[in-house]
Scaffold this motif. Structure first.
Motif, PDB file in Angstrom:
ATOM      1  N   MET A 165      -9.059   3.701 -10.526  1.00  0.00           N
ATOM      2  CA  MET A 165      -8.447   2.449 -10.251  1.00  0.00           C
ATOM      3  C   MET A 165      -9.153   1.211 -10.174  1.00  0.00           C
ATOM      4  O   MET A 165      -9.233   1.636  -8.866  1.00  0.00           O
ATOM      5  CB  MET A 165      -7.394   2.572 -10.625  1.00  0.00           C
ATOM      6  CG  MET A 165      -6.920   1.604 -11.512  1.00  0.00           C
ATOM      7  SD  MET A 165      -4.437   0.937 -11.612  1.00  0.00           S
ATOM      8  CE  MET A 165      -4.402   2.145 -12.285  1.00  0.00           C
ATOM      9  N   ARG A 166      -9.823   0.215 -10.533  1.00  0.00           N
ATOM     10  CA  ARG A 166     -10.169  -0.691  -9.748  1.00  0.00           C
ATOM     11  C   ARG A 166      -9.929  -2.119 -10.445  1.00  0.00           C
ATOM     12  O   ARG A 166     -10.034  -1.984 -11.839  1.00  0.00           O
ATOM     13  CB  ARG A 166     -12.042  -1.046  -8.951  1.00  0.00           C
ATOM     14  CG  ARG A 166     -12.280  -1.740  -8.725  1.00  0.00           C
ATOM     15  CD  ARG A 166     -13.369  -1.847  -8.609  1.00  0.00           C
ATOM     16  NE  ARG A 166     -14.132  -1.026  -7.549  1.00  0.00           N
ATOM     17  CZ  ARG A 166     -14.604   0.287  -7.966  1.00  0.00           C
ATOM     18  NH1 ARG A 166     -15.793   0.123  -9.192  1.00  0.00           N
ATOM     19  NH2 ARG A 166     -15.191   1.465  -7.213  1.00  0.00           N
ATOM     20  N   ASP A 167      -9.057  -3.141  -9.797  1.00  0.00           N
ATOM     21  CA  ASP A 167      -8.793  -4.868 -10.644  1.00  0.00           C
ATOM     22  C   ASP A 167      -8.181  -3.809 -12.037  1.00  0.00           C
ATOM     23  O   ASP A 167      -7.999  -4.517 -12.690  1.00  0.00           O
ATOM     24  CB  ASP A 167     -10.203  -5.128 -10.961  1.00  0.00           C
ATOM     25  CG  ASP A 167     -10.895  -5.749  -9.651  1.00  0.00           C
ATOM     26  OD1 ASP A 167     -10.440  -6.010  -8.910  1.00  0.00           O
ATOM     27  OD2 ASP A 167     -12.148  -5.654  -9.782  1.00  0.00           O
ATOM     28  N   SER A 168      -6.826  -2.913 -11.387  1.00  0.00           N
ATOM     29  CA  SER A 168      -6.071  -2.352 -11.861  1.00  0.00           C
ATOM     30  C   SER A 168      -6.468  -1.628 -13.984  1.00  0.00           C
ATOM     31  O   SER A 168      -5.832  -2.285 -14.511  1.00  0.00           O
ATOM     32  CB  SER A 168      -4.956  -3.515 -12.554  1.00  0.00           C
ATOM     33  OG  SER A 168      -4.444  -4.759 -11.897  1.00  0.00           O
TER      34      SER A 168
ATOM     35  N   ARG B  56       0.512  -0.875   0.197  1.00  0.00           N
ATOM     36  CA  ARG B  56      -0.469   0.449  -0.210  1.00  0.00           C
ATOM     37  C   ARG B  56       0.835   1.185   0.340  1.00  0.00           C
ATOM     38  O   ARG B  56       1.772   1.606   1.088  1.00  0.00           O
ATOM     39  CB  ARG B  56      -0.848  -0.175   1.100  1.00  0.00           C
ATOM     40  CG  ARG B  56      -1.667   1.541   0.955  1.00  0.00           C
ATOM     41  CD  ARG B  56      -2.858   1.202   1.958  1.00  0.00           C
ATOM     42  NE  ARG B  56      -4.336   0.831   0.919  1.00  0.00           N
ATOM     43  CZ  ARG B  56      -5.466   1.569   1.756  1.00  0.00           C
ATOM     44  NH1 ARG B  56      -5.620   2.046   2.959  1.00  0.00           N
ATOM     45  NH2 ARG B  56      -6.475   2.334   0.975  1.00  0.00           N
ATOM     46  N   ILE B  57       0.203   1.949  -0.975  1.00  0.00           N
ATOM     47  CA  ILE B  57       1.298   3.396  -0.843  1.00  0.00           C
ATOM     48  C   ILE B  57       0.266   4.662  -0.926  1.00  0.00           C
ATOM     49  O   ILE B  57      -0.698   4.697  -1.524  1.00  0.00           O
ATOM     50  CB  ILE B  57       2.515   2.963  -2.536  1.00  0.00           C
ATOM     51  CG1 ILE B  57       2.706   1.742  -2.601  1.00  0.00           C
ATOM     52  CG2 ILE B  57       2.936   4.700  -2.810  1.00  0.00           C
ATOM     53  CD1 ILE B  57       2.725   1.263  -4.352  1.00  0.00           C
TER      54      ILE B  57
ATOM     55  N   ASP C 115      -3.214   0.764  -3.568  1.00  0.00           N
ATOM     56  CA  ASP C 115      -3.357  -0.570  -3.190  1.00  0.00           C
ATOM     57  C   ASP C 115      -2.059  -1.544  -4.591  1.00  0.00           C
ATOM     58  O   ASP C 115      -2.278  -0.536  -6.107  1.00  0.00           O
ATOM     59  CB  ASP C 115      -4.379  -1.627  -3.442  1.00  0.00           C
ATOM     60  CG  ASP C 115      -4.266  -0.720  -1.852  1.00  0.00           C
ATOM     61  OD1 ASP C 115      -3.916  -0.598  -1.470  1.00  0.00           O
ATOM     62  OD2 ASP C 115      -5.806  -0.545  -2.238  1.00  0.00           O
ATOM     63  N   ALA C 116      -0.485  -2.090  -4.707  1.00  0.00           N
ATOM     64  CA  ALA C 116      -0.306  -2.442  -5.308  1.00  0.00           C
ATOM     65  C   ALA C 116      -0.071  -4.319  -5.681  1.00  0.00           C
ATOM     66  O   ALA C 116       0.478  -4.285  -4.476  1.00  0.00           O
ATOM     67  CB  ALA C 116       0.828  -1.728  -6.195  1.00  0.00           C
ATOM     68  N   VAL C 117       0.368  -5.129  -6.532  1.00  0.00           N
ATOM     69  CA  VAL C 117       0.616  -6.251  -6.173  1.00  0.00           C
ATOM     70  C   VAL C 117       2.329  -6.369  -6.801  1.00  0.00           C
ATOM     71  O   VAL C 117       2.856  -5.394  -7.565  1.00  0.00           O
ATOM     72  CB  VAL C 117       0.021  -7.200  -7.098  1.00  0.00           C
ATOM     73  CG1 VAL C 117      -1.727  -7.208  -6.420  1.00  0.00           C
ATOM     74  CG2 VAL C 117      -0.454  -7.251  -8.766  1.00  0.00           C
TER      75      VAL C 117
ATOM     76  N   ARG D 216      -5.527  -0.796  -7.465  1.00  0.00           N
ATOM     77  CA  ARG D 216      -6.905   0.136  -7.064  1.00  0.00           C
ATOM     78  C   ARG D 216      -6.089   1.304  -6.796  1.00  0.00           C
ATOM     79  O   ARG D 216      -4.742   1.384  -5.778  1.00  0.00           O
ATOM     80  CB  ARG D 216      -7.279   0.016  -6.128  1.00  0.00           C
ATOM     81  CG  ARG D 216      -8.864   1.307  -5.045  1.00  0.00           C
ATOM     82  CD  ARG D 216      -9.091   0.357  -4.217  1.00  0.00           C
ATOM     83  NE  ARG D 216      -8.162   0.637  -3.136  1.00  0.00           N
ATOM     84  CZ  ARG D 216      -8.882   0.486  -1.858  1.00  0.00           C
ATOM     85  NH1 ARG D 216     -10.003   0.644  -1.606  1.00  0.00           N
ATOM     86  NH2 ARG D 216      -7.796   0.859  -1.047  1.00  0.00           N
ATOM     87  N   ILE D 217      -6.429   2.819  -7.188  1.00  0.00           N
ATOM     88  CA  ILE D 217      -6.499   4.417  -7.243  1.00  0.00           C
ATOM     89  C   ILE D 217      -6.878   4.771  -6.646  1.00  0.00           C
ATOM     90  O   ILE D 217      -8.028   4.543  -7.500  1.00  0.00           O
ATOM     91  CB  ILE D 217      -4.970   4.805  -8.626  1.00  0.00           C
ATOM     92  CG1 ILE D 217      -3.950   4.043  -8.385  1.00  0.00           C
ATOM     93  CG2 ILE D 217      -4.526   6.211  -7.954  1.00  0.00           C
ATOM     94  CD1 ILE D 217      -3.358   3.627  -9.545  1.00  0.00           C
TER      95      ILE D 217
END
Length: 147
Positions: A140-143, A68-69, A81-83, A124-125
């Motif tokens: 952004m949701r689900d990239s 999480r950034i 949120d990032a992977v 998610r952004i």
């Protein structure tokens, strides 16, 4: 506080401008008890972090695969949120290394072979400035960027 909330289009444009701005400083949280300041780069719709591969942050991110950034002050925040998409040793990351060095005031490829680039794909952004922008803050949701 402004009475007028920015449109989704304006928030996205503002977010992309901040992500591409020189020296992108952020707070990065991983699954462990770690919240650390890191300088990132925005490249091909990915966030690039650079750190020592043996650091607690790198180990946690590699282990869990997510972060999480937080970017910006509390009244103009971007939460991401990032992977983890991939880990690249700095000596093998030519295109990513060039992009990172071009956006920032430091080139991790000069820090030694223990450093790695961590390529993060946002899932998610969210962006908001004041309470009136909390509704609709998800860009952004689900990239995928929302319309």
């Amino acid at each position: 506080m402004s009475d007028v909330a920015r449109s989704r289009e304006q928030r996205k444009a503002d977010t992309l401008a901040r992500l591409a701005a020189p020296v992108l400083d952020a707070w990065v949280a991983t699954d462990g008890p770690y919240l650390v300041p890191l300088t990132l780069a925005w490249f091909e719709e990915r966030l690039i972090a650079a750190t020592d591969g043996a650091s607690p942050t790198a180990k946690s991110l590699i282990s869990t695969g997510r972060a999480r950034i937080g970017i910006g002050p509390t009244r103009d925040v971007i939460m991401i949120d990032a992977v983890l998409e991939r880990r690249l040793p700095v000596g093998e990351a030519h295109e990513v290394g060039e992009a990172y060095a071009a956006q920032n005031d430091w080139d991790p490829r000069t820090a030694g072979p223990d450093y790695v680039f961590l390529v993060l794909r946002p899932t998610r952004i969210q962006a908001w400035r004041e309470a009136n922008e909390i509704p609709g803050r998800t860009l952004m949701r689900d990239s995928t960027w929302l319309p």
